[in-house]
Design a protein around this motif. Structure first.
Motif, PDB file in Angstrom:
ATOM      1  N   SER A 274     -77.544  45.582  -8.360  1.00 19.40           N
ATOM      2  CA  SER A 274     -78.174  46.409  -9.400  1.00 19.40           C
ATOM      3  C   SER A 274     -79.304  45.651 -10.079  1.00 19.40           C
ATOM      4  O   SER A 274     -79.378  44.434 -10.025  1.00 19.40           O
ATOM      5  CB  SER A 274     -77.132  46.789 -10.444  1.00 19.40           C
ATOM      6  N   ALA A 275     -80.180  46.366 -10.712  1.00 18.27           N
ATOM      7  CA  ALA A 275     -81.319  45.750 -11.391  1.00 18.27           C
ATOM      8  C   ALA A 275     -81.495  46.336 -12.785  1.00 18.27           C
ATOM      9  O   ALA A 275     -82.607  46.536 -13.251  1.00 18.27           O
ATOM     10  CB  ALA A 275     -82.576  45.948 -10.559  1.00 18.27           C
ATOM     11  N   GLN A 276     -80.385  46.584 -13.456  1.00 15.97           N
ATOM     12  CA  GLN A 276     -80.511  47.145 -14.798  1.00 15.97           C
ATOM     13  C   GLN A 276     -80.799  46.033 -15.797  1.00 15.97           C
ATOM     14  O   GLN A 276     -80.379  44.897 -15.632  1.00 15.97           O
ATOM     15  CB  GLN A 276     -79.247  47.888 -15.183  1.00 15.97           C
ATOM     16  N   PHE A 283     -82.625  38.279 -22.987  1.00 15.87           N
ATOM     17  CA  PHE A 283     -81.717  38.353 -21.847  1.00 15.87           C
ATOM     18  C   PHE A 283     -82.243  37.451 -20.739  1.00 15.87           C
ATOM     19  O   PHE A 283     -83.399  37.037 -20.750  1.00 15.87           O
ATOM     20  CB  PHE A 283     -81.542  39.789 -21.361  1.00 15.87           C
ATOM     21  N   LEU A 284     -81.349  37.154 -19.806  1.00 18.73           N
ATOM     22  CA  LEU A 284     -81.728  36.268 -18.703  1.00 18.73           C
ATOM     23  C   LEU A 284     -81.854  37.059 -17.414  1.00 18.73           C
ATOM     24  O   LEU A 284     -81.078  37.962 -17.153  1.00 18.73           O
ATOM     25  CB  LEU A 284     -80.691  35.153 -18.523  1.00 18.73           C
ATOM     26  N   GLU A 285     -82.844  36.669 -16.656  1.00 14.40           N
ATOM     27  CA  GLU A 285     -83.129  37.326 -15.399  1.00 14.40           C
ATOM     28  C   GLU A 285     -83.064  36.261 -14.317  1.00 14.40           C
ATOM     29  O   GLU A 285     -83.498  35.127 -14.547  1.00 14.40           O
ATOM     30  CB  GLU A 285     -84.561  37.855 -15.488  1.00 14.40           C
ATOM     31  N   TYR A 286     -82.560  36.602 -13.150  1.00 19.75           N
ATOM     32  CA  TYR A 286     -82.596  35.647 -12.042  1.00 19.75           C
ATOM     33  C   TYR A 286     -84.047  35.420 -11.637  1.00 19.75           C
ATOM     34  O   TYR A 286     -84.814  36.372 -11.543  1.00 19.75           O
ATOM     35  CB  TYR A 286     -81.821  36.177 -10.841  1.00 19.75           C
ATOM     36  N   GLN A 287     -84.402  34.163 -11.439  1.00 21.39           N
ATOM     37  CA  GLN A 287     -85.732  33.916 -10.894  1.00 21.39           C
ATOM     38  C   GLN A 287     -85.633  34.116  -9.395  1.00 21.39           C
ATOM     39  O   GLN A 287     -84.741  33.573  -8.744  1.00 21.39           O
ATOM     40  CB  GLN A 287     -86.200  32.498 -11.217  1.00 21.39           C
ATOM     41  N   ARG A 290     -90.775  36.370  -4.866  1.00 21.14           N
ATOM     42  CA  ARG A 290     -91.434  37.663  -4.781  1.00 21.14           C
ATOM     43  C   ARG A 290     -92.065  37.836  -3.417  1.00 21.14           C
ATOM     44  O   ARG A 290     -92.473  36.857  -2.788  1.00 21.14           O
ATOM     45  CB  ARG A 290     -92.524  37.796  -5.856  1.00 21.14           C
TER      46      ARG A 290
ATOM     47  N   ILE B  98     -83.666  27.094 -16.937  1.00 22.49           N
ATOM     48  CA  ILE B  98     -84.181  28.358 -17.475  1.00 22.49           C
ATOM     49  C   ILE B  98     -85.660  28.242 -17.799  1.00 22.49           C
ATOM     50  O   ILE B  98     -86.075  27.360 -18.562  1.00 22.49           O
ATOM     51  CB  ILE B  98     -83.384  28.774 -18.732  1.00 22.49           C
ATOM     52  N   TYR B 111     -77.960  32.907 -28.082  1.00 22.26           N
ATOM     53  CA  TYR B 111     -77.701  33.679 -26.863  1.00 22.26           C
ATOM     54  C   TYR B 111     -76.821  32.878 -25.896  1.00 22.26           C
ATOM     55  O   TYR B 111     -75.839  33.360 -25.360  1.00 22.26           O
ATOM     56  CB  TYR B 111     -79.024  34.070 -26.200  1.00 22.26           C
ATOM     57  N   LEU B 145     -74.251  33.805 -15.631  1.00 17.88           N
ATOM     58  CA  LEU B 145     -74.802  34.430 -14.427  1.00 17.88           C
ATOM     59  C   LEU B 145     -74.342  35.877 -14.302  1.00 17.88           C
ATOM     60  O   LEU B 145     -75.081  36.746 -13.853  1.00 17.88           O
ATOM     61  CB  LEU B 145     -74.400  33.640 -13.172  1.00 17.88           C
ATOM     62  N   GLU B 146     -73.112  36.100 -14.720  1.00 21.32           N
ATOM     63  CA  GLU B 146     -72.560  37.456 -14.692  1.00 21.32           C
ATOM     64  C   GLU B 146     -73.426  38.397 -15.524  1.00 21.32           C
ATOM     65  O   GLU B 146     -73.669  39.544 -15.145  1.00 21.32           O
ATOM     66  CB  GLU B 146     -71.127  37.415 -15.249  1.00 21.32           C
ATOM     67  N   ALA B 148     -76.588  37.915 -16.296  1.00 23.36           N
ATOM     68  CA  ALA B 148     -78.002  37.908 -15.907  1.00 23.36           C
ATOM     69  C   ALA B 148     -78.316  39.097 -15.006  1.00 23.36           C
ATOM     70  O   ALA B 148     -77.441  39.617 -14.321  1.00 23.36           O
ATOM     71  CB  ALA B 148     -78.334  36.603 -15.191  1.00 23.36           C
ATOM     72  N   THR B 149     -79.556  39.526 -15.041  1.00 17.76           N
ATOM     73  CA  THR B 149     -79.946  40.714 -14.269  1.00 17.76           C
ATOM     74  C   THR B 149     -80.980  40.342 -13.204  1.00 17.76           C
ATOM     75  O   THR B 149     -81.613  39.294 -13.282  1.00 17.76           O
ATOM     76  CB  THR B 149     -80.581  41.777 -15.184  1.00 17.76           C
ATOM     77  N   MET B 150     -81.121  41.248 -12.240  1.00 16.26           N
ATOM     78  CA  MET B 150     -82.189  41.097 -11.253  1.00 16.26           C
ATOM     79  C   MET B 150     -83.486  41.604 -11.891  1.00 16.26           C
ATOM     80  O   MET B 150     -83.449  42.551 -12.658  1.00 16.26           O
ATOM     81  CB  MET B 150     -81.881  41.956 -10.020  1.00 16.26           C
ATOM     82  N   PRO B 151     -84.609  41.018 -11.573  1.00 17.02           N
ATOM     83  CA  PRO B 151     -85.864  41.546 -12.115  1.00 17.02           C
ATOM     84  C   PRO B 151     -86.030  43.003 -11.689  1.00 17.02           C
ATOM     85  O   PRO B 151     -85.830  43.318 -10.512  1.00 17.02           O
ATOM     86  CB  PRO B 151     -86.939  40.676 -11.457  1.00 17.02           C
ATOM     87  N   SER B 152     -86.339  43.880 -12.642  1.00 18.19           N
ATOM     88  CA  SER B 152     -86.416  45.292 -12.281  1.00 18.19           C
ATOM     89  C   SER B 152     -87.850  45.730 -12.003  1.00 18.19           C
ATOM     90  O   SER B 152     -88.081  46.699 -11.306  1.00 18.19           O
ATOM     91  CB  SER B 152     -85.803  46.155 -13.384  1.00 18.19           C
ATOM     92  N   LYS B 162     -79.375  35.243  -5.880  1.00 16.99           N
ATOM     93  CA  LYS B 162     -78.994  34.759  -7.205  1.00 16.99           C
ATOM     94  C   LYS B 162     -78.763  33.254  -7.198  1.00 16.99           C
ATOM     95  O   LYS B 162     -78.047  32.743  -6.351  1.00 16.99           O
ATOM     96  CB  LYS B 162     -77.709  35.459  -7.650  1.00 16.99           C
ATOM     97  N   LEU B 165     -81.239  29.292 -11.358  1.00 15.44           N
ATOM     98  CA  LEU B 165     -82.603  29.210 -11.887  1.00 15.44           C
ATOM     99  C   LEU B 165     -82.936  30.572 -12.469  1.00 15.44           C
ATOM    100  O   LEU B 165     -83.021  31.561 -11.750  1.00 15.44           O
ATOM    101  CB  LEU B 165     -83.576  28.829 -10.764  1.00 15.44           C
ATOM    102  N   LEU B 166     -83.105  30.611 -13.797  1.00  9.89           N
ATOM    103  CA  LEU B 166     -83.239  31.883 -14.489  1.00  9.89           C
ATOM    104  C   LEU B 166     -84.508  31.932 -15.323  1.00  9.89           C
ATOM    105  O   LEU B 166     -85.156  30.900 -15.544  1.00  9.89           O
ATOM    106  CB  LEU B 166     -82.022  32.085 -15.402  1.00  9.89           C
ATOM    107  N   SER B 167     -84.838  33.139 -15.777  1.00 12.35           N
ATOM    108  CA  SER B 167     -85.974  33.292 -16.691  1.00 12.35           C
ATOM    109  C   SER B 167     -85.488  33.954 -17.969  1.00 12.35           C
ATOM    110  O   SER B 167     -84.776  34.954 -17.909  1.00 12.35           O
ATOM    111  CB  SER B 167     -87.042  34.186 -16.060  1.00 12.35           C
ATOM    112  N   LEU B 168     -85.918  33.405 -19.088  1.00  4.42           N
ATOM    113  CA  LEU B 168     -85.566  34.017 -20.372  1.00  4.42           C
ATOM    114  C   LEU B 168     -86.578  35.119 -20.675  1.00  4.42           C
ATOM    115  O   LEU B 168     -87.789  34.902 -20.585  1.00  4.42           O
ATOM    116  CB  LEU B 168     -85.611  32.956 -21.473  1.00  4.42           C
ATOM    117  N   ARG B 169     -86.063  36.308 -20.993  1.00  8.08           N
ATOM    118  CA  ARG B 169     -86.940  37.426 -21.329  1.00  8.08           C
ATOM    119  C   ARG B 169     -86.616  37.891 -22.744  1.00  8.08           C
ATOM    120  O   ARG B 169     -85.496  37.742 -23.213  1.00  8.08           O
ATOM    121  CB  ARG B 169     -86.729  38.587 -20.351  1.00  8.08           C
TER     122      ARG B 169
END
Lengths: 591, 591
Positions: A274-276, A283-287, A290, B98, B111, B145-146, B148-152, B162, B165-169
């Motif tokens: 999912s990509a919600q 919030f944190l996003e997986y890097q 691309r 991050i 957070y 990690l649970e 964390a989201t996928m980039p949408s 996954k 390595l994450l990105s803070l948004r």
């Protein structure tokens, strides 16, 4: 535990070139489901004395010793296509594949039972002997793997990759290393065409010949399980990086029209990821890496999986990454199962096509019988080929049979538009802008009473396409009516879901002409009294070919194989004159 | 939680071109361990007024506000090399990386704390700003990690892999997108040589110059953590298929002689996978892919990992699979850390060499100071190079320094043979037929009292190699004595473990001559009163270079760079005559 394959109370089915040695006592989800549907329609067949016997496994109910402990199988008749697939996947996830070079069956079972209840097991032969073992619980598989060891001989030169493909070893035992199980272990071979022709010639009715051909060619329950197991083993490789993924078989492996030995088409389904994202705040996003397009992502993923299969996959040989194809794929040969495998990704329209074919096959048993017969006939005469080219494909042929059955009076199967109109809200499906919606609940489909026999239908099929106006008309199973051709391709068959596409775009005029000529000849042969009635010698070793068997004789139609060849080959006068008449008949359809 | 980097009570260290903005308040396992060892030997240094200050982190004990809650750090002084490595690995496994494009530190910490206790964190800059966050427990990482989201955005064209390595948004917040943390975030840059020369020229003693150079060049605590974290991230990729594997840094990243910005050498360790089998009866073995050799297996595994890194690894660029090298490797650039990475497999001898260098470095602080100084001096004069070729390597130079220190009277470090004789039963190590045994317990090693200052040692080093009989003798740290050369290579340095190999086989006569000439010149310079005493201007912007700084001036030694160049370039009379004298001095060693 249900040890199967001991009670061969149907010697005929057992003697069949079955892929597995122990195919008799099983029933399968797919088979049961089919049988239940068949019940609704069997009245038409009984009239024509056609016995529905789709799979050897379908006989299980007659066996008081087997299957009784498996409640789940009894319920499967009312399950949807996807529910059946999911059950099969789940079953495969609880299974392991074991190479058994030397063994005693009892000891083997005792060893297995240490790790939990064995639900099913069977043996088969493919580059050595193998066993498929299904445990009742996944924990048992984990326990089994926990106890398994890495090969210690040549430890230095083995890739220490662990999978559910194992080898049974026996140390310090008095067993002979080449000891075989009590029952014969049949090798995985497809029945040769000559043997099929002999078998069919022994039948007494053309209807029986047709069902006998289906029985001989269709996938067995065990082969079907093995296909899902290979998908599940491959899923383990993909899930290492994409835990939510699944790998699903599609096409002939599950559409009901697969022939024993057909390729295993699979696709990697990543839709579970999912990509919600939250509406506000941190919030944190997986890097992630691309890519320029979804296609590039697919190529990346298949490249890695292909590399893993190539470098780590035991028994996986001839791995090719065909990533620049229109639909990127990884092709390889899986020796332990004997399958030629094609792995693609996110092939959702293909899955919908598979479901549609499955549904049509389930609606009336005559559908599958006719498709199996026409496909076998076409393959024998090189109308279809395993090599890509200008040939008609099996999928095109299947759509042609479906279209023919829609055109009967009354129709044997409904149009795709009707199936769409019957769809419920849950059936809605739009894939890449294509409406792939159709009903999934069989009980909503009203089938009209058509009592034509398989013999009638086969003859009519050849007549239908012998005179079809291919030059002007398109075959369209969505409307169930021929439509004007939108393009100049010799053969136009509308893609059921991607409706702007022509399924048979690849077919050239020569190949279409050969198909039409063969339809005309076969139609003619079925009208001749010397070919359409049994001709004795049923007890002997080489009965005279008749009926469907006569249609499959290569010598009868050699002259049609190719125009060039025909002129060079000596042909009997009968065939020569036949061909001349066909040629003349064919003229109006040209230009 | 120990928020670090707030209390910069040591402005000098803070002003250093530190890789991280918040390097001050930390202590590290390696640094602490070093400090404790140093305590034993510090008496020699105090005589020479040399202050040991190996890492900024070493000052932590002076800071009442930090580190007090970390009991484990206090015990690390007595830990073995491997125990320290294991702690570091375990720490890295509990950490995440991050990318923070916009953030407020407080909110960020709040957070993070939702997922568990944050043990340590720091920020640094490399292609954008990053934070390394170490949780107290691995479960916190799983929880993070649970959530964390996928980039949408552009979901269709992202590889849904996954990792940690994450990105803070930040959504819907009033924060400015480019808001920076309160403290300055220093970019990752190596100090330019001119700046180093200026800094050294401001020191008042050559001993101080030498320790100052080490401080400027050595790895920081944060850089060290980041190295282990990159290994840990890569381990996640490999562990997908080999759960028992680890990926370990080796070489300069952990041997104590690493320079900020040096390559990250790693190896994949698969030794955790056992291959034991039962003595009798039935058992199951994993079916595996066989290869012709261990090398072929290594190539297979590295090929797959390389493919994963290339296709999935976020921030991994320039991935090269160099599988046909003598030691197959995967090379790539890890942008989030800024490291150039080399991954090999099962490189156990290299790990032993690393441990040996680490041990020598720990035995006496003068070892590291001298090695850093000689390496910097050699790099400045292009004696060493980042490009492979006929140059002397850093490893060769280090062995030459060790050999020199073994030859002092009394010796500053023991011979490898002595270290082997002190080994306990647990230290026994035979790798591919090579005896790699040596003592791991420092307390068993008796070091003799040698009170030479760093200044003395540096001068003597140059004198030692200016007159060394390279034409006849081999450098041998196992014996601690020069041996007769077994082969005709210009420079022969025996490999400490693979004793039949020459570490400097690649070095040609020209490169050796340049090294000798430079040693002679540097030795001569250190004897001149105009270069070996501070020359005022210490308050100004450009102090006159003296001592070690003078040795690093490129202009002083330009003439030696290459024979061809020297003849073309105008050289001062002083340098000209110096060179002539060197040439004459060098003659006896030739032919």
């Amino acid at each position: 535990m249900s040890p199967v394959g001991r009670r061969s109370h149907k010697p005929r089915a057992c003697a069949v070139w079955s892929f597995f040695r122990a195919a008799m006592a099983w029933s399968s989800a797919v088979c049961r489901s089919h049988m239940r549907r068949s019940g609704i329609l069997v009245k038409h067949l009984e009239k024509g004395h056609v016995q529905v016997n789709r799979s050897v496994g379908a006989n299980v109910a007659a066996d008081p010793e087997s299957g009784g402990n498996d409640e789940s199988e009894k319920k499967e008749g009312c399950k949807s296509f996807y529910a059946v697939q999911q059950d099969r996947q789940e079953q495969a996830d609880r299974s392991v594949l074991i190479s058994c070079h030397s063994r005693t069956e009892k000891k083997f079972l005792k060893y297995l039972s240490r790790h939990g209840d064995v639900k099913k097991y069977f043996f088969y032969e493919s580059y050595g002997m193998y066993a498929v073992v299904e445990f009742a619980n996944r924990e048992s598989v984990a326990s089994l793997l926990e106890a398994a060891t890495m090969p210690s001989v040549n430890h230095e030169s083995t890739v220490p990759f662990k999978s559910r493909l194992l080898s049974l070893r026996n140390l310090g035992s008095a067993d002979s290393p080449n000891q075989r199980p009590g029952q014969k272990c049949q090798p995985q071979i497809t029945i040769p065409i000559n043997e099929l022709i002999k078998r069919l010639s022994r039948e007494e009715r053309i209807d029986q010949q047709i069902t006998s051909l289906t029985e001989a060619y269709q996938l067995t329950e065990e082969n079907s399980r093995l296909r899902f197991l290979v998908c599940s083993l491959l899923k383990d490789i993909a899930a290492a990086y994409f835990p939510e993924c699944t790998i699903k078989p599609f096409g002939s492996s599950i559409n009901g029209f697969g022939k024993l030995g057909c390729d295993l088409d699979m696709f990697l389904d990543l839709d579970g990821i999912s990509a919600q994202k939250p509406n506000s705040g941190l919030f944190l996003e997986y890097q992630t890496k691309r890519a320029n397009s979804e296609r590039a992502v697919t190529q990346s993923i298949l490249s890695v999986i292909g590399e893993c299969v190539d470098q780590f996959g035991p028994g996986c040989v001839g791995v090719q990454k065909i990533l620049n194809a229109r639909c990127p794929l990884v092709r390889f040969s899986h020796q332990p199962s004997g399958f030629q495998c094609d792995l693609t990704a996110n092939n959702r329209v293909a899955m919908k096509s598979t479901e549609l074919l499955y549904l049509y096959g389930e609606l009336d048993p005559r559908v599958r019988h006719l498709v199996f017969t026409v496909r076998c006939w076409a393959r024998t005469h090189s109308i279809t080929s395993s090599i890509p080219g200008a040939w008609i494909t099996n999928f095109s042929l299947t759509v042609m049979v479906l279209f023919f059955l829609q055109r009967r009076n009354p129709p044997i199967i409904p149009t795709l538009d009707l199936l769409r109109d019957l769809a419920g809200p849950m059936d809605k499906s739009m894939i890449e802008g294509n409406d792939c919606t159709f009903v999934s609940d069989f009980s909503k489909i009203q089938v009209q009473t058509n009592t034509e026999t398989l013999e009638q239908l086969l003859r009519e099929f050849f007549e239908f396409y012998a005179v079809f106006a291919f030059n002007k008309m398109s075959i369209n199973i969505r409307k169930g009516k021929e439509q004007n051709k939108p393009e100049v391709a010799p053969l136009h068959i509308q893609n059921p879901f991607e409706t702007s596409l022509n399924v048979s775009k690849n077919v050239n005029a020569t190949q279409l002409e050969r198909f039409v000529a063969l339809c005309q000849e076969s139609s003619w042969l079925l009208q001749q009294s010397e070919t359409n009635t049994p001709r004795g010698g049923s007890g002997g070793d080489t009965p005279t070919s008749w009926g469907l068997a006569a249609l499959l004789l290569p010598s009868q139609v050699a002259g049609i194989k190719s125009r060039k060849k025909r002129r060079q080959e000596p042909a009997s006068e009968r065939i020569k004159s036949l061909l001349e008449s066909l040629k003349n008949k064919n003229q109006p359809n040209k230009s």
